[in-house]
Design a protein around this motif. Structure first.
Motif, short mmCIF file in Angstrom:
data_model
loop_
_atom_site.label_atom_id
_atom_site.label_comp_id
_atom_site.label_asym_id
_atom_site.label_seq_id
_atom_site.Cartn_x
_atom_site.Cartn_y
_atom_site.Cartn_z
N ARG A 157 16.93 -42.78 18.16
CA ARG A 157 17.93 -43.83 18.35
C ARG A 157 17.32 -44.88 19.28
O ARG A 157 16.79 -44.55 20.35
CB ARG A 157 19.18 -43.23 19.00
CG ARG A 157 20.14 -44.24 19.57
CD ARG A 157 21.18 -44.64 18.58
NE ARG A 157 22.02 -45.71 19.11
CZ ARG A 157 22.45 -46.73 18.40
NH1 ARG A 157 22.13 -46.86 17.12
NH2 ARG A 157 23.23 -47.64 18.93
N ARG A 194 17.65 -59.66 21.20
CA ARG A 194 16.86 -58.45 21.49
C ARG A 194 15.56 -58.42 20.69
O ARG A 194 15.40 -59.10 19.69
CB ARG A 194 17.67 -57.20 21.13
CG ARG A 194 18.84 -56.99 22.04
CD ARG A 194 19.69 -55.83 21.61
NE ARG A 194 20.40 -56.11 20.38
CZ ARG A 194 21.13 -55.22 19.73
NH1 ARG A 194 21.22 -53.99 20.18
NH2 ARG A 194 21.76 -55.55 18.62
N GLN A 252 28.23 -44.21 20.84
CA GLN A 252 27.00 -44.07 20.05
C GLN A 252 25.93 -43.30 20.81
O GLN A 252 25.21 -42.48 20.24
CB GLN A 252 26.47 -45.44 19.67
CG GLN A 252 27.29 -46.11 18.58
CD GLN A 252 26.64 -47.39 18.11
OE1 GLN A 252 26.14 -48.17 18.92
NE2 GLN A 252 26.65 -47.62 16.82
N GLU A 286 20.70 -51.07 26.41
CA GLU A 286 21.56 -50.84 27.57
C GLU A 286 22.90 -51.57 27.43
O GLU A 286 22.96 -52.72 27.02
CB GLU A 286 20.82 -51.38 28.80
CG GLU A 286 21.60 -51.31 30.09
CD GLU A 286 20.73 -51.75 31.27
OE1 GLU A 286 19.77 -52.50 31.08
OE2 GLU A 286 21.05 -51.32 32.39
N ASN A 300 28.69 -65.74 22.18
CA ASN A 300 27.27 -65.91 22.52
C ASN A 300 26.81 -67.33 22.22
O ASN A 300 26.11 -67.96 23.02
CB ASN A 300 26.41 -64.94 21.71
CG ASN A 300 26.07 -63.69 22.46
OD1 ASN A 300 26.85 -63.24 23.29
ND2 ASN A 300 24.92 -63.11 22.19
N THR A 335 20.98 -45.58 13.01
CA THR A 335 21.40 -46.98 13.18
C THR A 335 22.18 -47.47 11.98
O THR A 335 22.10 -46.90 10.88
CB THR A 335 20.19 -47.90 13.40
OG1 THR A 335 20.65 -49.20 13.77
CG2 THR A 335 19.31 -48.04 12.16
N ASN A 336 22.92 -48.53 12.19
CA ASN A 336 23.52 -49.27 11.07
C ASN A 336 22.88 -50.64 10.96
O ASN A 336 23.33 -51.48 10.20
CB ASN A 336 25.02 -49.45 11.31
CG ASN A 336 25.72 -48.13 11.52
OD1 ASN A 336 25.47 -47.18 10.80
ND2 ASN A 336 26.58 -48.06 12.52
N GLN A 390 35.76 -64.13 24.68
CA GLN A 390 36.45 -63.33 23.66
C GLN A 390 37.94 -63.24 23.97
O GLN A 390 38.78 -63.33 23.09
CB GLN A 390 35.82 -61.94 23.57
CG GLN A 390 34.44 -61.95 22.91
CD GLN A 390 33.68 -60.65 23.10
OE1 GLN A 390 34.26 -59.58 23.19
NE2 GLN A 390 32.37 -60.73 23.17
N LYS A 393 31.31 -57.23 13.44
CA LYS A 393 30.04 -56.80 12.85
C LYS A 393 30.16 -56.69 11.34
O LYS A 393 29.24 -56.99 10.60
CB LYS A 393 29.64 -55.42 13.39
CG LYS A 393 29.09 -55.41 14.79
CD LYS A 393 28.65 -53.98 15.10
CE LYS A 393 28.08 -53.83 16.48
NZ LYS A 393 27.69 -52.43 16.75
N LYS A 431 16.88 -53.50 13.09
CA LYS A 431 16.18 -52.53 13.93
C LYS A 431 15.14 -51.77 13.11
O LYS A 431 14.06 -51.49 13.60
CB LYS A 431 17.17 -51.50 14.50
CG LYS A 431 17.86 -51.93 15.75
CD LYS A 431 18.62 -50.74 16.29
CE LYS A 431 19.44 -51.13 17.49
NZ LYS A 431 20.32 -50.04 17.93
N1 LIG Z 1 26.50 -60.42 23.94
C1 LIG Z 1 27.26 -59.37 23.71
N2 LIG Z 1 26.66 -58.17 23.70
C2 LIG Z 1 27.43 -57.09 23.46
C3 LIG Z 1 28.82 -57.18 23.24
N3 LIG Z 1 29.29 -55.92 23.04
C4 LIG Z 1 28.24 -55.09 23.13
N4 LIG Z 1 27.11 -55.77 23.39
C5 LIG Z 1 25.76 -55.29 23.53
O1 LIG Z 1 25.31 -54.91 22.26
C6 LIG Z 1 24.29 -53.95 22.40
C7 LIG Z 1 24.57 -52.83 21.39
O2 LIG Z 1 23.37 -52.39 20.98
P1 LIG Z 1 23.11 -51.08 20.14
O3 LIG Z 1 23.81 -49.93 20.74
O4 LIG Z 1 21.62 -50.98 19.98
O5 LIG Z 1 23.82 -51.31 18.72
P2 LIG Z 1 23.54 -52.25 17.52
O6 LIG Z 1 22.40 -53.15 17.68
O7 LIG Z 1 24.84 -52.88 17.25
O8 LIG Z 1 23.09 -51.37 16.29
P3 LIG Z 1 23.30 -49.87 15.90
O9 LIG Z 1 21.95 -49.28 15.99
O10 LIG Z 1 23.80 -49.84 14.51
O11 LIG Z 1 24.29 -49.28 16.84
C8 LIG Z 1 24.29 -53.51 23.86
O12 LIG Z 1 23.21 -54.12 24.53
C9 LIG Z 1 25.60 -54.07 24.40
O13 LIG Z 1 25.55 -54.41 25.78
C10 LIG Z 1 29.41 -58.48 23.26
O14 LIG Z 1 30.59 -58.66 23.05
N5 LIG Z 1 28.58 -59.52 23.50
#
Ligand SMILES: Nc1nc2c(ncn2[C@@H]2O[C@H](COP(=O)(O)OP(=O)(O)OP(=O)(O)O)[C@@H](O)[C@H]2O)c(=O)[nH]1
Length: 429
Positions: free
Chosen positions: A246, A326, A267, A250, A316, A347-348, A306, A395, A352
């Protein structure tokens, strides 16, 4: 402990004993104390065989995490903007005064009023990483994990690899370092098996106790309720040797502050649970790119936007950050260091998959294991509430705007605004 005492523990004494320790010195000719502990500029030990890494590590440049320099090079077509930002094609009005305009995404140039969702640019060259220390962590679930702390040559953050199982080892950690003793090696975690009082060799685990790392895989009674698809994935994988991986970015709010705005905490927990059950073990690569790379402060501003009615992507953009800032080159490099070049990725997010595989396909994702929110599977323990619903829906559903089409059959378009591979539950959960 006073400074004097601390120094004494590593003092060179003719007795060959570590001062204050009841243990005898090693019977090896190598003393078990370090004659002169080396401290690099930032407090980490960088010596020995990784000299090229040492040099680059010691001249760390400002963070180069994010990839959005490409945003400046690839302005979003107006048609895409229209789809992304609303039916009227309006760029969301900035409610920020110029004085309040944030400087920029950390380590990225100013990118103009809006940015788009553009697949992450692969770094031309992978960053160099070095595992500086590893330690065993017994966890509250009974599973033991090994926490690996990494340094790298592109930022000064402490990225981590949380390793499940005892088959996965770090090359850079295990590499011998010039002048180090057996005690040095054990202190930085470069040992096999388990540590125990009186152990003198990092290489030979002569423990009277079995050195197997406890995992929940062996105990059927420890198997908690689990998602049907996840269960399938785990069971199917039980015959395999490819580790589950995974890549987790952060999320202070979701992991520490009990936030129900996102499903990040869930997650992380679910990934850990699946890895603890998997005989092939697993790795959570924990990257310090908070808030999709914009940092905690900016993410909190995005939360306020939001609450003012914008979704996570719009917020954003209004803050003049990319939708996603990222990058995953560090994850690729860390997986290579852990000799995990074939992985099953939890992951979805298809971005990535492509990004983690690296510019030269250094890592191969042999299988994608989906992460379906627990609440969508009617399982307890998941994050629920309006905010997380909105977050997940952004999403998933806004894909119809981003990609300009909606699946006319049941459910929604598979690829979402954030590029996610999730299907929204038809009951509107
Ligand atoms: N800018 C922003 N970042 C967010 C928000 N909510 C969550 N995040 C960030 O989104 C990131 C989530 O990353 P991951 O857990 O890797 O998830 P993902 O990229 O959506 O993809 P998956 O692998 O499918 O879970 C974290 O760094 C959170 O801090 C938001 O509302 N705004």
């Amino acid at each position: 402990m006073s400074g004097t005492e601390a120094t004494r523990s590593f003092d060179t004494s003719s007795s060959g004993l570590v001062s204050g320790s009841p243990e005898k010195g090693s019977s090896d000719s190598t003393p078990i104390y370090s004659p002169k502990p080396k401290i690099a500029g930032n407090g980490y030990h960088f010596s020995g065989s990784n000299s090229s890494i040492d040099q680059s590590m010691n001249s760390i440049t400002p963070p180069a995490h994010a990839s959005p320099t490409l945003l400046a090079l690839n302005p979003m077509p107006r048609s895409d903007l229209t789809m992304l930002l609303g039916a009227e094609g309006q760029v969301p009005p900035s409610i920020l005064t110029p004085a309040f305009t944030p400087p920029t995404t950390p380590s990225t140039p100013l990118i103009g009023p809006v940015a788009s969702k553009i697949p992450p640019k692969l770094m031309q060259e992978l960053p160099k990483v070095n595992c500086v220390v590893r330690a065993r962590i017994p966890t509250t679930t009974g599973t033991e994990i090994f926490l690996h702390l990494y340094q790298n040559n592109i930022d000064n953050k402490e990225h981590l690899a949380i390793v499940f199982g005892n088959k996965i080892r770090s090359k850079s950690l295990d590499a011998p370092r010039e002048g180090e003793t057996e005690l040095d090696r054990m202190i930085r975690g470069a040992y096999t098996g388990r540590l125990f009082p009186g152990r003198t060799s990092s290489r030979v685990d002569d423990s009277p106790m079995p050195s197997r790392v406890p995992s929940r895989a062996a105990s059927s009674t420890a198997l908690p309720k689990m998602a049907s698809t996840a269960k399938l994935a785990t069971l199917e994988s039980s015959t395999r040797t490819v580790p589950l991986v995974r890549i987790h970015s952060e999320c202070y709010t979701g992991e520490i502050a009990w936030s129900a705005r996102c499903d990040c905490g869930e997650q992380l927990d679910e990934a850990a649970r699946l890895m603890s059950l998997d005989p092939a073990g697993g790795v959570v690569v924990y990257l310090r790119q908070e808030g999709r790379g914009i940092g905690l402060g900016e993410k909190l501003k995005a939360y306020n936007l939001q609450d003012l009615g914008n979704d996570t992507v719009q917020a954003n953009l209004m803050l003049r950050h990319p939708a996603d800032a990222r990058s995953y080159g560090l994850a690729t490099a860390i997986l290579m260091d852990l000799e995990s070049v074939n992985v099953r990725l939890l992951t979805n997010n298809p971005d990535k998959i492509a990004a983690v595989e690296g510019p030269g396909k250094e890592v191969k994702v042999v299988e994608r294991v989906p992460m379906i929110p627990l609440a969508w599977q009617n399982l307890k323990g998941g994050v629920t509430g309006k905010e997380v619903g909105d977050y997940l829906r952004t999403k998933v559903c806004v894909s119809s705007l981003r990609w300009g089409k909606r699946r006319e059959t049941d459910g929604w378009e598979q690829v979402t605004q954030m590029g996610h591979l999730l299907d929204l539950p038809t009951d509107g959960n």
